[in-house]
Write a protein that holds these residues in place. Structure first.
Motif, PDB file in Angstrom:
ATOM      1  N   UNK A 190      35.121  46.012  76.998  1.00 26.66           N
ATOM      2  CA  UNK A 190      36.525  46.415  77.021  1.00 26.66           C
ATOM      3  C   UNK A 190      36.711  47.818  76.453  1.00 26.66           C
ATOM      4  N   UNK A 191      35.995  48.115  75.359  1.00 32.29           N
ATOM      5  CA  UNK A 191      36.128  49.448  74.743  1.00 32.29           C
ATOM      6  C   UNK A 191      35.593  50.539  75.672  1.00 32.29           C
ATOM      7  N   UNK A 229      37.122  54.951  79.977  1.00 28.22           N
ATOM      8  CA  UNK A 229      37.177  55.466  81.356  1.00 28.22           C
ATOM      9  C   UNK A 229      38.628  55.520  81.857  1.00 28.22           C
ATOM     10  N   UNK A 230      39.382  54.460  81.566  1.00 28.42           N
ATOM     11  CA  UNK A 230      40.786  54.429  82.016  1.00 28.42           C
ATOM     12  C   UNK A 230      41.620  55.482  81.306  1.00 28.42           C
ATOM     13  N   UNK A 231      41.207  55.798  80.068  1.00 26.89           N
ATOM     14  CA  UNK A 231      41.937  56.775  79.258  1.00 26.89           C
ATOM     15  C   UNK A 231      42.035  58.125  79.972  1.00 26.89           C
ATOM     16  N   UNK A 232      40.963  58.489  80.683  1.00 31.79           N
ATOM     17  CA  UNK A 232      40.958  59.759  81.416  1.00 31.79           C
ATOM     18  C   UNK A 232      42.075  59.763  82.467  1.00 31.79           C
ATOM     19  N   UNK A 233      42.229  58.629  83.166  1.00 37.41           N
ATOM     20  CA  UNK A 233      43.267  58.526  84.207  1.00 37.41           C
ATOM     21  C   UNK A 233      44.640  58.607  83.564  1.00 37.41           C
ATOM     22  N   UNK A 234      44.822  57.874  82.450  1.00 37.18           N
ATOM     23  CA  UNK A 234      46.129  57.846  81.771  1.00 37.18           C
ATOM     24  C   UNK A 234      46.528  59.252  81.337  1.00 37.18           C
ATOM     25  N   UNK A 235      45.547  60.023  80.838  1.00 40.95           N
ATOM     26  CA  UNK A 235      45.861  61.387  80.384  1.00 40.95           C
ATOM     27  C   UNK A 235      46.347  62.253  81.543  1.00 40.95           C
ATOM     28  N   UNK A 263      44.317  45.076  75.629  1.00 39.33           N
ATOM     29  CA  UNK A 263      43.302  44.283  74.911  1.00 39.33           C
ATOM     30  C   UNK A 263      42.409  45.210  74.087  1.00 39.33           C
ATOM     31  N   UNK A 264      42.057  46.372  74.660  1.00 34.32           N
ATOM     32  CA  UNK A 264      41.206  47.334  73.944  1.00 34.32           C
ATOM     33  C   UNK A 264      41.953  47.901  72.728  1.00 34.32           C
ATOM     34  N   UNK A 265      43.257  48.119  72.907  1.00 33.74           N
ATOM     35  CA  UNK A 265      44.052  48.627  71.769  1.00 33.74           C
ATOM     36  C   UNK A 265      44.062  47.596  70.644  1.00 33.74           C
ATOM     37  N   UNK A 269      37.346  35.723  68.814  1.00 33.65           N
ATOM     38  CA  UNK A 269      37.813  34.687  69.753  1.00 33.65           C
ATOM     39  C   UNK A 269      39.296  34.870  70.080  1.00 33.65           C
ATOM     40  N   UNK A 270      40.098  35.232  69.049  1.00 34.69           N
ATOM     41  CA  UNK A 270      41.547  35.403  69.276  1.00 34.69           C
ATOM     42  C   UNK A 270      41.819  36.594  70.198  1.00 34.69           C
ATOM     43  N   UNK A 271      41.159  37.731  69.918  1.00 31.97           N
ATOM     44  CA  UNK A 271      41.418  38.941  70.711  1.00 31.97           C
ATOM     45  C   UNK A 271      40.945  38.735  72.152  1.00 31.97           C
ATOM     46  N   UNK A 272      39.735  38.188  72.319  1.00 27.49           N
ATOM     47  CA  UNK A 272      39.197  37.955  73.668  1.00 27.49           C
ATOM     48  C   UNK A 272      39.982  36.835  74.359  1.00 27.49           C
ATOM     49  N   UNK A 273      40.403  35.815  73.554  1.00 22.62           N
ATOM     50  CA  UNK A 273      41.214  34.722  74.102  1.00 22.62           C
ATOM     51  C   UNK A 273      42.520  35.238  74.690  1.00 22.62           C
ATOM     52  N   UNK A 274      43.181  36.163  73.975  1.00 21.61           N
ATOM     53  CA  UNK A 274      44.423  36.760  74.487  1.00 21.61           C
ATOM     54  C   UNK A 274      44.157  37.426  75.834  1.00 21.61           C
ATOM     55  N   UNK A 275      43.062  38.211  75.909  1.00 21.50           N
ATOM     56  CA  UNK A 275      42.777  38.959  77.148  1.00 21.50           C
ATOM     57  C   UNK A 275      42.467  38.014  78.303  1.00 21.50           C
ATOM     58  N   UNK A 276      41.602  37.029  78.061  1.00 23.93           N
ATOM     59  CA  UNK A 276      41.157  36.189  79.188  1.00 23.93           C
ATOM     60  C   UNK A 276      42.253  35.255  79.683  1.00 23.93           C
ATOM     61  N   UNK A 277      43.034  34.704  78.718  1.00 18.71           N
ATOM     62  CA  UNK A 277      44.128  33.811  79.137  1.00 18.71           C
ATOM     63  C   UNK A 277      45.234  34.599  79.849  1.00 18.71           C
ATOM     64  N   UNK A 278      45.490  35.810  79.367  1.00 22.79           N
ATOM     65  CA  UNK A 278      46.522  36.648  80.001  1.00 22.79           C
ATOM     66  C   UNK A 278      46.086  37.057  81.410  1.00 22.79           C
ATOM     67  N   UNK A 279      44.773  37.339  81.538  1.00 20.58           N
ATOM     68  CA  UNK A 279      44.256  37.759  82.843  1.00 20.58           C
ATOM     69  C   UNK A 279      44.431  36.629  83.855  1.00 20.58           C
ATOM     70  N   UNK A 280      44.166  35.409  83.385  1.00 19.71           N
ATOM     71  CA  UNK A 280      44.323  34.235  84.253  1.00 19.71           C
ATOM     72  C   UNK A 280      45.803  34.073  84.641  1.00 19.71           C
ATOM     73  N   UNK A 281      46.687  34.244  83.647  1.00 24.42           N
ATOM     74  CA  UNK A 281      48.130  34.129  83.920  1.00 24.42           C
ATOM     75  C   UNK A 281      48.575  35.204  84.906  1.00 24.42           C
ATOM     76  N   UNK A 282      47.994  36.408  84.756  1.00 21.75           N
ATOM     77  CA  UNK A 282      48.332  37.522  85.653  1.00 21.75           C
ATOM     78  C   UNK A 282      47.951  37.167  87.090  1.00 21.75           C
TER      79      UNK A 282
END
Length: 590
Positions: free
Chosen positions: A464-465, A470-476, A493-495, A524-537
């Protein structure tokens, strides 16, 4: 014994050239002039010796006498080391102050271990026992935390014919051993030449981590017990604070801290802070398991070169007792500068950037003395010496020779970043440039002892980091709105990893140390947030709703949870996360 005597021919700063020294040996300690300045022979040509003097040489002139002591630069090892503050050549600063006042006078001779102190010696061996080098013959309770084990010195093997318990100073005989060369008297103290590593039976492969309680270190870039790490970083990026944190929290029985060429005020901070710091494991002062070597940048250059060897020899001595020792060298750049200065005065051919050609091999000789070893002696104890060296590259440029030579030797690189430090992100270890080559060898320990998913969770964090950078370059270039919903989620999630996991407040009573169990739960909490949110998305949830879930605040604050409340808090946050994600999906259905 007849000592070799010579006459000074030339004085160039800390370098003195003397004739008539044919009978002296390389690395002999000498006394220079009637001021009895202490020095060491570093080069011989016929009967001419080049001597590096560990004290200020102003006022010396040709024609004065130089006398060799006939012995190499050695340290005294025995009770009284712990809690002491020495200069680079193991002279106790408090004793020098009693003799010469607040300002260091030249030629002061004080013993390294206090002769007036009496120690209670408790024998563990008895008359008739056959002993060899490294065997323990008794113990001395040095501080409330440290028991010093009195060992048979190297090179002695035989039968104990006399051993008595009682109260002794470090020079009195506590045992007599009958060897093939006659009887040898043992005291509580032994001497060892600093430039020679203390011997051991064998070195073991590094397969256990040195747990530090610092999340970015333990999770992403762990150091092995008996491993070596380098902490390069520019001015103000937090090298010294990281070393203080490791001294405080790393799972080491003994800490040896070498302030090598550091600013006087930084060393003063260390000397003032360490006695006041409560050791979290024992509740006593941290000084009760610490040895400090203070060699500030205004002290003579030659002694700076010696200070590193003095420190590591003391550390090896405690390792031989079977302790885990952590050595902090702050900083090896100043030591290399001392090498460069002495090499220049010897008119040696310079290497890169004026450093001597042997810079790399000297650094390797120093770091190679670390390791997880089986010690000498019949029973062979397990002892470990882990070395963490700070490097201060000029202008923060790690392409300079000292950083590069260090990186070729060490297996862990914690690269400090001034940009992170300016953003108040501490520890300012850059997760994109740092690395640890111990992950493969000690990864098995984490999966066995903490959680079988540890390495998987770590890998997800790292991925994720890297994706974020890589995405940061696009955002800039085009702004956050140009990203797709999955990429927005990835950035969030990276933030969360950066701000909630990697950012650690060393001055907060709970956050200053994180146990491995808590680190695993936070991952587990940080990765759990990302993976469950991704599934919801994928099931149609709105990315804004997912990002703004109130539970994220609770995930961020989990690092301030006390150890005894972890399980309850972890379960509650997980339940809340499931409920809030389900709510985002319900909103979409309407």
């Amino acid at each position: 014994m007849e000592h070799s005597k010579g006459i000074i021919r030339k004085v160039a700063g800390p370098l003195v050239i003397a004739d008539g020294m044919r009978d002296a040996n390389m690395f002999d300690v000498v006394r220079v002039s009637d001021k009895k300045l202490i020095g060491e022979i570093i080069e011989m040509h016929d009967d001419r010796a080049s001597i590096q003097v560990y004290e200020e040489t102003s006022g010396l002139g040709p024609g004065e006498e130089v006398v060799s002591t006939g012995a190499p630069m050695s340290v005294e090892l025995g009770p009284g080391l712990i809690g002491s503050i020495y200069d680079g050549i193991q002279r106790p600063l408090d004793d020098i102050m009693k003799v010469s006042g607040n300002l260091l006078k030249r030629g002061v001779q004080v013993p390294s271990l206090k002769r007036e102190l009496k120690w209670e010696f408790v024998p563990t061996a008895k008359v008739g026992d056959m002993v060899e080098a490294g065997d323990i013959i008794g113990t001395v309770q040095e501080t409330a935390v440290v028991t010093q084990k009195i060992m048979v010195p190297y090179g002695i093997k035989g039968e104990i014919v006399k051993i008595n318990g009682g109260t002794y100073d470090v020079t009195e005989t506590v045992a007599v051993i009958k060897t093939s060369d006659g009887e040898k008297e043992l005291t509580l103290m032994q001497k060892w030449p600093v430039r020679k590593g203390r011997p051991y039976k064998r070195k073991k492969a590094p397969n256990k981590p040195l747990i530090t309680g610092q999340r970015v270190v333990d999770t992403l870039f762990p150091i092995a017990r008996g491993g070596v790490a380098a902490v390069p970083g520019p001015f103000g990026s937090g090298k010294t604070v990281i070393q203080h944190q490791l001294a405080k929290w790393a799972e080491a029985d003994i800490v040896v801290y070498i302030g090598c060429g550091e600013r006087g005020n930084e060393m003063t901070d260390v000397l003032n802070e360490f006695p006041e710091l409560k050791d979290p494991k024992t509740g006593h002062s941290l000084m009760e398991r610490t040895v400090l070597i203070a060699n500030t940048s205004d002290m003579p250059v030659a002694a700076r070169e010696a200070s590193i060897y003095t420190g590591i020899t003391i550390a090896e001595y405690f390792r031989d007792m079977g302790y885990s020792v952590a050595l902090m060298a702050d900083s090896t750049s100043r030591w290399a500068e001392a090498l460069r200065e002495m090499s220049g005065r010897l008119e040696e051919m310079p290497g890169e950037e004026g450093y001597p050609a042997y810079l790399g091999s000297r650094l390797a000789q120093f770091y190679e003395r670390a390791g997880d070893v089986v010690t000498l002696g019949k029973e062979g104890r397990d002892g470990a010496l882990s070395v963490i060296g700070a490097v201060s590259p000029p202008g923060g440029d790690i392409s300079e020779p000292v950083s590069q030579a260090t990186l070729r030797i060490v297996k862990v690189f914690w690269g400090l970043d001034s940009n992170l430090a300016y953003k108040r992100h501490f520890p300012a270890i850059n997760w994109l440039t740092s690395y640890s080559l111990y992950v493969d060898s000690i990864g098995g320990w984490f999966t066995e002892n903490i959680n079988k998913n540890w390495l998987t969770l770590r890998q997800k964090l790292m991925s994720l980091l890297h994706d974020e950078s890589e995405l940061d370059e696009i955002v800039k270039m085009v702004g956050m709105d140009a990203l797709s919903a999955p990429d927005r989620l990835k950035m969030e999630a990276a933030r969360s990893i950066r701000e909630d996991y990697l950012h650690q407040n060393s001055f907060h009573e709970v956050d200053t140390y994180t146990s491995l169990k808590k680190q695993e739960m936070m991952m587990e909490l940080v990765i759990g947030f990302y993976e469950k949110s991704k599934e919801a998305l994928d099931n149609g949830a709105d990315v804004e709703a997912l990002i703004k879930m109130p539970v994220r605040e609770a995930i961020g604050r989990f690092k301030y949870t006390h150890e005894d409340e972890l399980d309850k808090e972890f379960a509650e946050i997980n339940d809340r996360l499931d409920i809030e994600i389900a709510n985002t999906l319900k909103k979409e259905e309407f």
